[in-house]
Each structure stands twice: as structure tokens, then as C-alpha cells.
Design a protein around this motif. Structure first.
Motif, PDB file in Angstrom:
ATOM      1  N   ILE A   1       0.852  -1.206   0.000  1.00 61.90           N
ATOM      2  CA  ILE A   1       0.000   0.000   0.000  1.00 61.90           C
ATOM      3  C   ILE A   1       0.884   1.251   0.000  1.00 61.90           C
ATOM      4  CG2 ILE A   1      -1.572   1.366   1.454  1.00 61.90           C
ATOM      5  CD1 ILE A   1      -3.028  -0.861   0.087  1.00 61.90           C
ATOM      6  N   LYS A   2       0.483   2.227  -0.787  1.00 65.82           N
ATOM      7  CA  LYS A   2       1.235   3.475  -0.905  1.00 65.82           C
ATOM      8  C   LYS A   2       1.352   4.175   0.450  1.00 65.82           C
ATOM      9  CE  LYS A   2      -0.785   6.820  -3.151  1.00 65.82           C
ATOM     10  NZ  LYS A   2      -1.346   7.639  -4.263  1.00 65.82           N
ATOM     11  N   GLY A   3       2.586   4.464   0.848  1.00 64.07           N
ATOM     12  CA  GLY A   3       2.807   5.210   2.091  1.00 64.07           C
ATOM     13  C   GLY A   3       3.180   4.350   3.281  1.00 64.07           C
ATOM     14  N   ILE A   4       3.029   3.014   3.173  1.00 58.91           N
ATOM     15  CA  ILE A   4       3.463   2.148   4.263  1.00 58.91           C
ATOM     16  C   ILE A   4       4.945   1.829   4.073  1.00 58.91           C
ATOM     17  CG2 ILE A   4       3.236  -0.121   5.359  1.00 58.91           C
ATOM     18  CD1 ILE A   4       0.277  -0.068   4.789  1.00 58.91           C
ATOM     19  N   LYS A   5       5.765   2.294   5.016  1.00 57.87           N
ATOM     20  CA  LYS A   5       7.218   2.136   4.896  1.00 57.87           C
ATOM     21  C   LYS A   5       7.726   0.861   5.573  1.00 57.87           C
ATOM     22  CE  LYS A   5       9.435   6.076   5.731  1.00 57.87           C
ATOM     23  NZ  LYS A   5       9.747   7.341   6.454  1.00 57.87           N
ATOM     24  N   LYS A   6       7.114   0.504   6.697  1.00 57.54           N
ATOM     25  CA  LYS A   6       7.559  -0.681   7.444  1.00 57.54           C
ATOM     26  C   LYS A   6       6.361  -1.366   8.092  1.00 57.54           C
ATOM     27  CE  LYS A   6      11.881   1.563   8.907  1.00 57.54           C
ATOM     28  NZ  LYS A   6      12.578   2.137  10.071  1.00 57.54           N
ATOM     29  N   ILE A   7       6.455  -2.674   8.221  1.00 57.58           N
ATOM     30  CA  ILE A   7       5.507  -3.458   9.017  1.00 57.58           C
ATOM     31  C   ILE A   7       6.335  -4.193  10.066  1.00 57.58           C
ATOM     32  CG2 ILE A   7       3.867  -5.369   9.033  1.00 57.58           C
ATOM     33  CD1 ILE A   7       3.118  -4.662   6.159  1.00 57.58           C
ATOM     34  N   ARG A   8       5.975  -4.020  11.325  1.00 59.48           N
ATOM     35  CA  ARG A   8       6.782  -4.584  12.398  1.00 59.48           C
ATOM     36  C   ARG A   8       5.935  -5.365  13.407  1.00 59.48           C
ATOM     37  NH1 ARG A   8      10.312  -3.861   9.408  1.00 59.48           N
ATOM     38  NH2 ARG A   8      12.163  -2.525   9.602  1.00 59.48           N
ATOM     39  N   LYS A   9       6.547  -6.420  13.971  1.00 57.97           N
ATOM     40  CA  LYS A   9       5.952  -7.164  15.082  1.00 57.97           C
ATOM     41  C   LYS A   9       6.796  -6.871  16.315  1.00 57.97           C
ATOM     42  CE  LYS A   9       6.196 -11.742  15.019  1.00 57.97           C
ATOM     43  NZ  LYS A   9       5.891 -13.175  14.799  1.00 57.97           N
ATOM     44  N   ALA A  10       6.157  -6.574  17.435  1.00 55.75           N
ATOM     45  CA  ALA A  10       6.890  -6.187  18.642  1.00 55.75           C
ATOM     46  C   ALA A  10       6.725  -7.224  19.741  1.00 55.75           C
ATOM     47  CB  ALA A  10       6.404  -4.821  19.144  1.00 55.75           C
TER      48      ALA A  10
ATOM     49  N   ASN B   1       6.508 -10.185  19.849  1.00 56.99           N
ATOM     50  CA  ASN B   1       5.537 -11.248  19.546  1.00 56.99           C
ATOM     51  C   ASN B   1       4.192 -11.031  20.242  1.00 56.99           C
ATOM     52  OD1 ASN B   1       5.246 -13.531  17.890  1.00 56.99           O
ATOM     53  ND2 ASN B   1       5.289 -14.896  19.653  1.00 56.99           N
ATOM     54  N   ILE B   2       3.848  -9.741  20.443  1.00 58.97           N
ATOM     55  CA  ILE B   2       2.603  -9.412  21.148  1.00 58.97           C
ATOM     56  C   ILE B   2       1.694  -8.521  20.314  1.00 58.97           C
ATOM     57  CG2 ILE B   2       1.589  -8.410  23.240  1.00 58.97           C
ATOM     58  CD1 ILE B   2       4.253  -8.774  24.626  1.00 58.97           C
ATOM     59  N   PHE B   3       2.275  -7.478  19.679  1.00 62.45           N
ATOM     60  CA  PHE B   3       1.470  -6.552  18.893  1.00 62.45           C
ATOM     61  C   PHE B   3       2.210  -6.169  17.623  1.00 62.45           C
ATOM     62  CE2 PHE B   3       3.974  -3.732  21.625  1.00 62.45           C
ATOM     63  CZ  PHE B   3       4.320  -2.682  20.787  1.00 62.45           C
ATOM     64  N   ALA B   4       1.516  -5.436  16.756  1.00 61.08           N
ATOM     65  CA  ALA B   4       2.100  -5.040  15.468  1.00 61.08           C
ATOM     66  C   ALA B   4       1.952  -3.532  15.270  1.00 61.08           C
ATOM     67  CB  ALA B   4       1.396  -5.780  14.330  1.00 61.08           C
ATOM     68  N   TYR B   5       2.787  -2.992  14.399  1.00 58.10           N
ATOM     69  CA  TYR B   5       2.628  -1.588  14.018  1.00 58.10           C
ATOM     70  C   TYR B   5       3.190  -1.376  12.623  1.00 58.10           C
ATOM     71  CZ  TYR B   5       7.557  -0.896  15.435  1.00 58.10           C
ATOM     72  OH  TYR B   5       8.927  -0.977  15.556  1.00 58.10           O
ATOM     73  N   ILE B   6       2.705  -0.326  12.001  1.00 54.44           N
ATOM     74  CA  ILE B   6       3.265   0.069  10.709  1.00 54.44           C
ATOM     75  C   ILE B   6       3.805   1.492  10.826  1.00 54.44           C
ATOM     76  CG2 ILE B   6       1.780  -1.453   9.347  1.00 54.44           C
ATOM     77  CD1 ILE B   6      -0.002   0.932   8.700  1.00 54.44           C
ATOM     78  N   VAL B   7       4.831   1.768  10.054  1.00 58.73           N
ATOM     79  CA  VAL B   7       5.385   3.115   9.959  1.00 58.73           C
ATOM     80  C   VAL B   7       4.965   3.666   8.606  1.00 58.73           C
ATOM     81  CG1 VAL B   7       7.469   4.527  10.005  1.00 58.73           C
ATOM     82  CG2 VAL B   7       7.352   2.434  11.387  1.00 58.73           C
TER      83      VAL B   7
ATOM     84  N   GLY C   1       1.273   9.679  15.445  1.00 57.94           N
ATOM     85  CA  GLY C   1       2.266  10.273  14.555  1.00 57.94           C
ATOM     86  C   GLY C   1       2.430   9.457  13.280  1.00 57.94           C
ATOM     87  N   THR C   2       3.650   9.026  13.018  1.00 60.00           N
ATOM     88  CA  THR C   2       3.920   8.246  11.795  1.00 60.00           C
ATOM     89  C   THR C   2       3.762   6.741  12.027  1.00 60.00           C
ATOM     90  OG1 THR C   2       6.287   8.158  12.307  1.00 60.00           O
ATOM     91  CG2 THR C   2       5.525   9.975  10.895  1.00 60.00           C
ATOM     92  N   LYS C   3       3.342   6.365  13.237  1.00 65.18           N
ATOM     93  CA  LYS C   3       3.141   4.946  13.541  1.00 65.18           C
ATOM     94  C   LYS C   3       1.663   4.659  13.790  1.00 65.18           C
ATOM     95  CE  LYS C   3       7.726   4.001  15.465  1.00 65.18           C
ATOM     96  NZ  LYS C   3       8.489   3.620  16.677  1.00 65.18           N
ATOM     97  N   ILE C   4       1.215   3.528  13.280  1.00 63.64           N
ATOM     98  CA  ILE C   4      -0.144   3.059  13.559  1.00 63.64           C
ATOM     99  C   ILE C   4      -0.002   1.696  14.233  1.00 63.64           C
ATOM    100  CG2 ILE C   4      -2.395   2.461  12.618  1.00 63.64           C
ATOM    101  CD1 ILE C   4      -1.779   4.336  10.264  1.00 63.64           C
ATOM    102  N   TYR C   5      -0.530   1.607  15.453  1.00 62.59           N
ATOM    103  CA  TYR C   5      -0.367   0.405  16.270  1.00 62.59           C
ATOM    104  C   TYR C   5      -1.629  -0.452  16.225  1.00 62.59           C
ATOM    105  CZ  TYR C   5       3.678   2.697  18.416  1.00 62.59           C
ATOM    106  OH  TYR C   5       4.893   3.309  18.635  1.00 62.59           O
ATOM    107  N   PHE C   6      -1.409  -1.764  16.247  1.00 61.49           N
ATOM    108  CA  PHE C   6      -2.508  -2.726  16.305  1.00 61.49           C
ATOM    109  C   PHE C   6      -2.257  -3.607  17.531  1.00 61.49           C
ATOM    110  CE2 PHE C   6      -1.309  -1.889  11.839  1.00 61.49           C
ATOM    111  CZ  PHE C   6      -2.406  -1.100  11.484  1.00 61.49           C
ATOM    112  N   LEU C   7      -3.165  -3.514  18.517  1.00 64.71           N
ATOM    113  CA  LEU C   7      -2.949  -4.178  19.797  1.00 64.71           C
ATOM    114  C   LEU C   7      -4.159  -4.990  20.228  1.00 64.71           C
ATOM    115  CD1 LEU C   7      -1.454  -1.155  20.029  1.00 64.71           C
ATOM    116  CD2 LEU C   7      -0.898  -2.026  22.267  1.00 64.71           C
ATOM    117  N   PRO C   8      -3.918  -6.147  20.874  1.00 62.04           N
ATOM    118  CA  PRO C   8      -5.033  -6.876  21.484  1.00 62.04           C
ATOM    119  C   PRO C   8      -5.735  -5.980  22.511  1.00 62.04           C
ATOM    120  CG  PRO C   8      -3.020  -8.189  21.527  1.00 62.04           C
ATOM    121  CD  PRO C   8      -2.626  -6.817  21.086  1.00 62.04           C
ATOM    122  N   GLN C   9      -7.034  -6.137  22.658  1.00 68.46           N
ATOM    123  CA  GLN C   9      -7.805  -5.246  23.530  1.00 68.46           C
ATOM    124  C   GLN C   9      -7.278  -5.185  24.963  1.00 68.46           C
ATOM    125  OE1 GLN C   9     -11.956  -6.320  23.235  1.00 68.46           O
ATOM    126  NE2 GLN C   9     -12.245  -5.176  21.335  1.00 68.46           N
ATOM    127  N   GLU C  10      -6.778  -6.303  25.474  1.00 62.32           N
ATOM    128  CA  GLU C  10      -6.309  -6.342  26.863  1.00 62.32           C
ATOM    129  C   GLU C  10      -4.895  -5.791  27.023  1.00 62.32           C
ATOM    130  OE1 GLU C  10      -7.969  -7.071  29.462  1.00 62.32           O
ATOM    131  OE2 GLU C  10      -9.669  -8.294  28.843  1.00 62.32           O
TER     132      GLU C  10
END
Length: 262
Positions: free
Chosen positions: A129-138, A140-146, A175-184
């Protein structure tokens, strides 16, 4: 045992990237990454944290994963923390080591949401997707994109956001990061665990962003840095004490408030 405890976010709350330095080159270097100084702390903040630690437990509470947290060289300025919360509440460190008891506790809670590996599979479909620079797993719990905000549009991933919400995952834009986290997976989950374990009642929080909101809401006295994005989304009815100053001076102002607390 200290009677009072401060849970403090780090980036843009206590330490700052070099774009916050402006013309002031006197601040202290505190993080090196790929042979470059990338984060700084003010001399006064160092003094204030040391002063505060004489009577109050200070617990860094960050969305950084363990590796990123350990890059911050507090020890260079003779600051040490017995406890730290990393990975947005996914880990509690005790003297730098993972608290296995808490790890079992949080892993049990995370079973209410689909596993991170399934999220990564879904996210992989959006890697071009245009504008997504990185996809990261942190951790082994959550993910984020830059993302590059100049060309990225949130509508590109709306389908993904809606899909993971049905799988008990939340999305946070910071900011420049979008985080995806489990609800808990929240800072307040780890904070509540620590407060219950040690009987803390007099709790302070320091933060700046939407990622800190649950922490600020949980603690009795909560301080919000004026420069953060959370300020813009607050209702008039909120319990936060908002700093008058921004950046390094704002951090110092907030720490002074807490030290003078009666």
C-alpha cells in the motif's frame, strides 16, 4: 516500600528525539541507534528524576519493546529503575529481567484476542500500500506500521481495521506509527497488576499521547504534556493536569509538580 509511585511514558514525555532540541545543543544524549544519537534528556530532568526517586518509586511505562527500551542509557547518568513496563503493558521487567509471573498473567488475558501471527498474515496483504514504509511485530505481542503521512491515507487500511476489531484488536494512530494491539494489551493492565501486588494507592502518571490515555485515566494524579496529540482530543471534562510548557521544559515542570506533592 515507597508509598507513592509514578508511572511515566518515555518518548515525548521524558526523553525526546533530536527534532525537539531546536537551537539548544546542551541536552544530554541518552540513546544511540545505528551509531547515531537519536534521543535526548535534559540535565534538569535527570536531576529531578534522581530527586524524586528518594521518596517515590518511578516506573518507566512505555510502548517500546524490550530491546528498544534497553537502548535508552539511563544508567549513564546514574539512574536505575527496579521495575519497568514495556511493550504497552505486555511485559514487566524486574531489574531488567522479564517477570515470568506477570507474563503468565498477561498471556492468559491475551487469549481473548486472535493471535499475533494471524494478524501479521492479514497485514501482509497491505505491505505494498502506498505510504506504508515498514511493518513490524513487537515482542511477539502486537504489530505496528510506519507510514509516510504525506502520501498515506487511513482509508487504505479501513477494511483491515474493521476486520481486526471483530477479532478483539484495537488500532491507535500515533504520529507516523499506527499500532494494532489486542484489547487487553494496555499500560493500565500492567499498572493495575503492580498496584494490586504492592498495595500502591497514591499513583501518578505522566504521558503525552493517545497510547497513554488508559494509564492517565487509571492513576489518581495524571499529568499530560501540552505538546502531545491527546490534548487535541480531550473533552472539557477531564481530570488531567496539563503542562504549561512543551518539550523538555514541560517534562521538568511536571516532575517538579510531583516532587512538591503533599
Amino acid at each position: 516500600m515507597f508509598k507513592m509511585v509514578v508511572f511515566s511514558d518515555l518518548d515525548r514525555s521524558i526523553i525526546y528525539s533530536k527534532r525537539f532540541l531546536g537551537e539548544d545543543k546542551s541536552e544530554l544524549e541518552i540513546e544511540i541507534y545505528k551509531n547515531e544519537n537519536i534521543s535526548y534528556i535534559s540535565k534538569k530532568t535527570v536531576k529531578l528524576i534522581k530527586q524524586l526517586q528518594r521518596n517515590i518509586e518511578f516506573i518507566p511505562t512505555t510502548t517500546r519493546n524490550i530491546e528498544q527500551f534497553k537502548r535508552i542509557e539511563f544508567s549513564k547518568y546514574d539512574i536505575d529503575f527496579k521495575y519497568a513496563i514495556t511493550s504497552n503493558g505486555g511485559n514487566i521487567l524486574v531489574n531488567g529481567q522479564i517477570d515470568s509471573e506477570y507474563k503468565d498473567y498477561i498471556n492468559q488475558k491475551l487469549k481473548n484476542s486472535i493471535h499475533i501471527d494471524e494478524i501479521m498474515k492479514l497485514l501482509e496483504e497491505y505491505k505494498n500500500i502506498k505510504g506504508i514504509k515498514k511493518i513490524r511485530k513487537a515482542d511477539n505481542i502486537f504489530a505496528y506500521i510506519v507510514v509516510d503521512n504525506k502520501i498515506f491515507d487511513l482509508k487504505y487500511i479501513e477494511l483491515f481495521i474493521n476486520k481486526i476489531k471483530d477479532l478483539n484488536w484495537e488500532t491507535y494512530i500515533n504520529g507516523t506509527k499506527i499500532y494494532f494491539l489486542p484489547q487487553e494489551l494496555k499500560k493500565s493492565t500492567a499498572i493495575k497488576y503492580i498496584c494490586d501486588k504492592f498495595g500502591y494507592k497514591n499513583t501518578f502518571a505522566i504521558g503525552d499521547s493517545i497510547m497513554d490515555k488508559d494509564m492517565l485515566d487509571f492513576c489518581r494524579s495524571s499529568y499530560l504534556l501540552r505538546h502531545g496529540d491527546l490534548v487535541n482530543s480531550l473533552s472539557k471534562e477531564n481530570k488531567y493536569i496539563i503542562s504549561r510548557e512543551c518539550g523538555f521544559r514541560g517534562s521538568e515542570e511536571v516532575l517538579k509538580y510531583i516532587i512538591s506533592y503533599k
